[in-house]
Each structure stands twice: as C-alpha cells, then as structure tokens.
Write a protein that holds these residues in place. Sequence first.
Motif, PDB file in Angstrom:
ATOM      1  N   ASP A   1       0.812  -1.212   0.000  1.00 16.47           N
ATOM      2  CA  ASP A   1       0.000   0.000   0.000  1.00 16.47           C
ATOM      3  C   ASP A   1       0.852   1.271   0.000  1.00 16.47           C
ATOM      4  N   TRP A   2       2.150   1.128  -0.284  1.00 14.40           N
ATOM      5  CA  TRP A   2       3.026   2.294  -0.381  1.00 14.40           C
ATOM      6  C   TRP A   2       3.111   2.704  -1.849  1.00 14.40           C
ATOM      7  N   ASP A   3       2.459   3.824  -2.182  1.00 16.56           N
ATOM      8  CA  ASP A   3       2.343   4.205  -3.594  1.00 16.56           C
ATOM      9  C   ASP A   3       3.299   5.312  -4.011  1.00 16.56           C
ATOM     10  N   ARG A   4       4.248   5.637  -3.148  1.00 13.58           N
ATOM     11  CA  ARG A   4       5.208   6.685  -3.490  1.00 13.58           C
ATOM     12  C   ARG A   4       6.468   6.069  -4.108  1.00 13.58           C
ATOM     13  N   PRO A   5       7.245   6.846  -4.873  1.00 14.14           N
ATOM     14  CA  PRO A   5       8.449   6.313  -5.523  1.00 14.14           C
ATOM     15  C   PRO A   5       9.484   5.852  -4.498  1.00 14.14           C
ATOM     16  N   LEU A   6      10.192   4.778  -4.842  1.00 14.90           N
ATOM     17  CA  LEU A   6      11.274   4.270  -4.006  1.00 14.90           C
ATOM     18  C   LEU A   6      12.639   4.519  -4.626  1.00 14.90           C
ATOM     19  N   VAL A   7      12.658   4.873  -5.910  1.00 14.37           N
ATOM     20  CA  VAL A   7      13.898   5.138  -6.624  1.00 14.37           C
ATOM     21  C   VAL A   7      13.857   6.545  -7.191  1.00 14.37           C
ATOM     22  N   ARG A   8      14.939   7.305  -6.978  1.00 15.07           N
ATOM     23  CA  ARG A   8      14.984   8.687  -7.462  1.00 15.07           C
ATOM     24  C   ARG A   8      15.180   8.705  -8.973  1.00 15.07           C
ATOM     25  N   LYS A   9      14.311   9.420  -9.683  1.00 14.62           N
ATOM     26  CA  LYS A   9      14.346   9.460 -11.147  1.00 14.62           C
ATOM     27  C   LYS A   9      15.084  10.674 -11.702  1.00 14.62           C
ATOM     28  N   SER A  10      15.186  11.752 -10.923  1.00 13.34           N
ATOM     29  CA  SER A  10      15.849  12.959 -11.394  1.00 13.34           C
ATOM     30  C   SER A  10      16.660  13.573 -10.274  1.00 13.34           C
ATOM     31  N   SER A  11      17.593  14.463 -10.631  1.00 14.31           N
ATOM     32  CA  SER A  11      18.459  15.078  -9.626  1.00 14.31           C
ATOM     33  C   SER A  11      17.687  15.985  -8.679  1.00 14.31           C
ATOM     34  N   ALA A  12      16.542  16.475  -9.132  1.00 12.47           N
ATOM     35  CA  ALA A  12      15.754  17.390  -8.300  1.00 12.47           C
ATOM     36  C   ALA A  12      14.793  16.654  -7.370  1.00 12.47           C
ATOM     37  N   GLU A  13      14.565  15.389  -7.624  1.00  9.84           N
ATOM     38  CA  GLU A  13      13.587  14.635  -6.843  1.00  9.84           C
ATOM     39  C   GLU A  13      14.133  14.268  -5.468  1.00  9.84           C
ATOM     40  N   ARG A  14      13.268  14.379  -4.473  1.00  8.07           N
ATOM     41  CA  ARG A  14      13.624  13.972  -3.111  1.00  8.07           C
ATOM     42  C   ARG A  14      12.590  12.946  -2.647  1.00  8.07           C
ATOM     43  N   LEU A  15      13.071  11.758  -2.305  1.00  5.99           N
ATOM     44  CA  LEU A  15      12.175  10.673  -1.949  1.00  5.99           C
ATOM     45  C   LEU A  15      11.593  10.843  -0.553  1.00  5.99           C
ATOM     46  N   ARG A  16      10.373  10.408  -0.384  1.00  4.93           N
ATOM     47  CA  ARG A  16       9.699  10.422   0.912  1.00  4.93           C
ATOM     48  C   ARG A  16      10.128   9.202   1.727  1.00  4.93           C
ATOM     49  N   ILE A  17      10.402   9.406   3.011  1.00  5.30           N
ATOM     50  CA  ILE A  17      10.809   8.295   3.877  1.00  5.30           C
ATOM     51  C   ILE A  17       9.646   7.318   4.038  1.00  5.30           C
ATOM     52  N   PRO A  18       9.830   6.053   3.645  1.00  4.36           N
ATOM     53  CA  PRO A  18       8.731   5.090   3.721  1.00  4.36           C
ATOM     54  C   PRO A  18       8.405   4.664   5.147  1.00  4.36           C
ATOM     55  N   ARG A  19       7.242   4.057   5.274  1.00  2.00           N
ATOM     56  CA  ARG A  19       6.705   3.707   6.585  1.00  2.00           C
ATOM     57  C   ARG A  19       7.602   2.738   7.365  1.00  2.00           C
ATOM     58  N   TRP A  20       8.244   1.802   6.643  1.00  2.00           N
ATOM     59  CA  TRP A  20       9.016   0.776   7.350  1.00  2.00           C
ATOM     60  C   TRP A  20      10.301   1.311   7.980  1.00  2.00           C
ATOM     61  N   LEU A  21      10.604   2.589   7.751  1.00  2.00           N
ATOM     62  CA  LEU A  21      11.764   3.196   8.398  1.00  2.00           C
ATOM     63  C   LEU A  21      11.381   4.033   9.617  1.00  2.00           C
ATOM     64  N   LYS A  22      10.100   3.967   9.978  1.00  2.00           N
ATOM     65  CA  LYS A  22       9.638   4.711  11.148  1.00  2.00           C
ATOM     66  C   LYS A  22       9.891   3.905  12.415  1.00  2.00           C
ATOM     67  N   THR A  23      10.285   4.585  13.482  1.00  2.00           N
ATOM     68  CA  THR A  23      10.519   3.936  14.770  1.00  2.00           C
ATOM     69  C   THR A  23       9.774   4.691  15.859  1.00  2.00           C
ATOM     70  N   GLU A  24       9.759   4.127  17.056  1.00  2.00           N
ATOM     71  CA  GLU A  24       9.042   4.747  18.165  1.00  2.00           C
ATOM     72  C   GLU A  24       9.902   5.812  18.844  1.00  2.00           C
ATOM     73  N   MET A  25       9.232   6.779  19.457  1.00  3.80           N
ATOM     74  CA  MET A  25       9.913   7.862  20.163  1.00  3.80           C
ATOM     75  C   MET A  25      10.748   7.321  21.314  1.00  3.80           C
ATOM     76  N   PRO A  26      12.057   7.675  21.372  1.00  3.47           N
ATOM     77  CA  PRO A  26      12.883   7.212  22.493  1.00  3.47           C
ATOM     78  C   PRO A  26      12.445   7.870  23.799  1.00  3.47           C
ATOM     79  N   SER A  27      12.322   7.069  24.841  1.00  4.30           N
ATOM     80  CA  SER A  27      11.878   7.616  26.125  1.00  4.30           C
ATOM     81  C   SER A  27      12.160   6.591  27.217  1.00  4.30           C
ATOM     82  N   GLY A  28      11.782   6.937  28.429  1.00 11.09           N
ATOM     83  CA  GLY A  28      11.888   6.003  29.540  1.00 11.09           C
ATOM     84  C   GLY A  28      13.034   6.308  30.481  1.00 11.09           C
ATOM     85  N   LYS A  29      12.988   5.666  31.653  1.00 12.12           N
ATOM     86  CA  LYS A  29      13.970   5.894  32.710  1.00 12.12           C
ATOM     87  C   LYS A  29      15.367   5.483  32.269  1.00 12.12           C
TER      88      LYS A  29
END
Length: 351
Positions: free
Chosen positions: A37-65
């Motif tokens: 269900d990820w419909d954004r580009p994964l490979v950069r096609k031009s020098s001006a293009e900037r890829l969006r960070i995909p969902r599987w690279l998201k992590t949880e906020m660091p916290s805790g004692k």
Amino acid sequence: MKHRVIPNLARYISQKQQGPGLEDFISAAVSGTDITDWDRPLVRKSSAERLRIPRWLKTEMPSGKNYRKLKNTLSTLKLSTVCEEARCPNIGECWGGGEGHVSTATIMILGDTCTRGCRFCSVKTAKAPPPPDPEEPINTAKAVTEWGVDYIVLTSVDRDDLPDQGASHIAETIQTIKKMTPSILVECLSPDFRGDNNSLDKVINSGLEVFAHNIETVKSLQRHVRDPRANYKQSMTVLRTAKVLSKKKVLTKSSIMLGLGETDEEVRQTMQDLRDNGVDCLTLGQYMQPTKRHLRVEEYVTPEKFEHWERVGNELGFLYTASGPLVRSSYRAGELYIKNIIQSRSNGTQT
C-alpha cells in the motif's frame, strides 16, 4: 500571486538545511513492513527529486527511565556516542533497554570531530581537531561498568592528525575497560589507520573480541561516497590483515549501506570480496541522508530485498548476516548473536 506565510522563517530554514532528524523516523504506531500500500516512488528518477521516507523506516519515540539515565551518564562523563552524532533511528531501542535487555550505547572515542569528510556521515570534521581527552579511557570504562552490559561497541572518528592515527588511545580504552570489567566482550568499529599495520596491531592485540571496519559501499561508489583517503582496496586489506595479526582469534565484521545507487551485481561482489578477505560477520542497512548537505538517497530498498541479501550472506558463508532497513553496523540484536558465537568458540563448540 499569493505567498505562503511562514510564522518562524529562521526555524523553517534551519530545519530544511539540517535534513531528516529523529522526528522523521518516529511513528506513533509502527506496524509491519508490507509495501503493497506504499504508492510513493522508491527510486529517485531525477536530480531534483527527493524521496519520501517510507513507513518501514519509522521507529518509536525514544523515552523512559533507562534512556534518560544513560543520557545523563554520557553527559556527566563527557562522552560522545555515534548514536547521537550519526542520528541513528535505533537510539530508542538501544538506550531504552527493554524486556530482557540492559541499556547500552556505541561510545565514540577520540573526540567528536573527524579529520575526514565522507559524504554520508554527519559527524563534525576539521583538519586539526582538539587533542584526545586523556581521561576518556577511564571515563569510558566507568560508563560501561555502570551500565552493567556484557558486550560493548566502541567506535572512533578518524584522526589522521595524530602520529599513530589514534591507535594507542583506542587500545588504552579497550585495555582499561577489560581491566575494570574482565568478563565484558568488546567490539571495536575501527578506522583504517591509513593502512598502517603497526597502528592496526595495537588495536587488534589490545584484548578485543570483534574487530569491525566498514567497507561502506560498493567499489564503483567509493570515491563518490567516502573521503579520498579511504578506499575499497585499503579497507579490504585492513580487514584481511586484522585476521592475520590476531592469528584468526578475533572475529572480523563489516557493513554495507544500500540505497546509494549501487547495482545488485555490485552488492553481491562486495559481499563475496568481504568473505574472500576473511570477514566473519556482515550487516547491511538503508543509507539515510543525515542533512541536506550530504548525499541524497537514490533508492529506498524494500524489506524483502534486505531479506534476499541476508539469504545471500548465509549462502556465502558469513557466520552472521544482519540485513534490514534499520540495521546499522552497531546493531543490538547482532551483538547478542555474535556474543553466542564468541562464547561457543571459547567452549570449543560449534555455532
């Protein structure tokens, strides 16, 4: 013509210059690695293009004692970590500990300023950084002892400005840790020492169990990605020589970043070259652009592709291959497996 109003222009510009920070990797609900269900580009096609960070690279906020305690310890002892300097997205997992785990960090010694300027790395650079802190070895040993870990990873900046490129300082740090905590296993992610075997020997025979040196990328991209003083042949030679100097007693390890424009054939050849030079353990992870001044991501490699490279690594005979989008050279789960390899060897059993 309408102009977009930006309430805090200075902060906006600063954020744009800095590139992706920890918040870009944080997801309130991290779930799965399905890419259907990820419909954004994964490979950069031009020098001006900037890829969006995909969902599987998201992590949880660091916290805790545990996270706060470790951060305070590092601050009090004036120690640097590659976790912070390199903006590692796994910082919450390692620093926060978790069920069955103690908190740990990869300590970066010889200061926080490197003499080299690799185009993928966010660590500060200078031709003549401040001299090494003479208290750093003992402070590092104190921190490691306080954390209560049984496996620690040290890394360092390159110090081409020092007579032995900092090898004596690294060796002293390892020896001090071992003296204070004899049972601990030490992995050192080492510079190349410009290929100097005398400097390399000081580190190899300092009492460590794992010697790591990263090849970083495939042969064709070395000059594009790394500082000119680092190169493919030199890094391979360092890894091969480490085995010789240790009389094959030390495990060797390296790491490859993916997403810089390499081909599958080049990745496989690099893996083969590492095995041919005696490397035991390998990690492969996604390259992430640390700031706008650094190399752009050419491709976000899918989790399925990383699984493929793990299978290839196993086929090539690595004792351990960790391959995944968020895997880094200092990878917590990998440390646990490598620890088992070392202990099995000590007991004379097979892994």
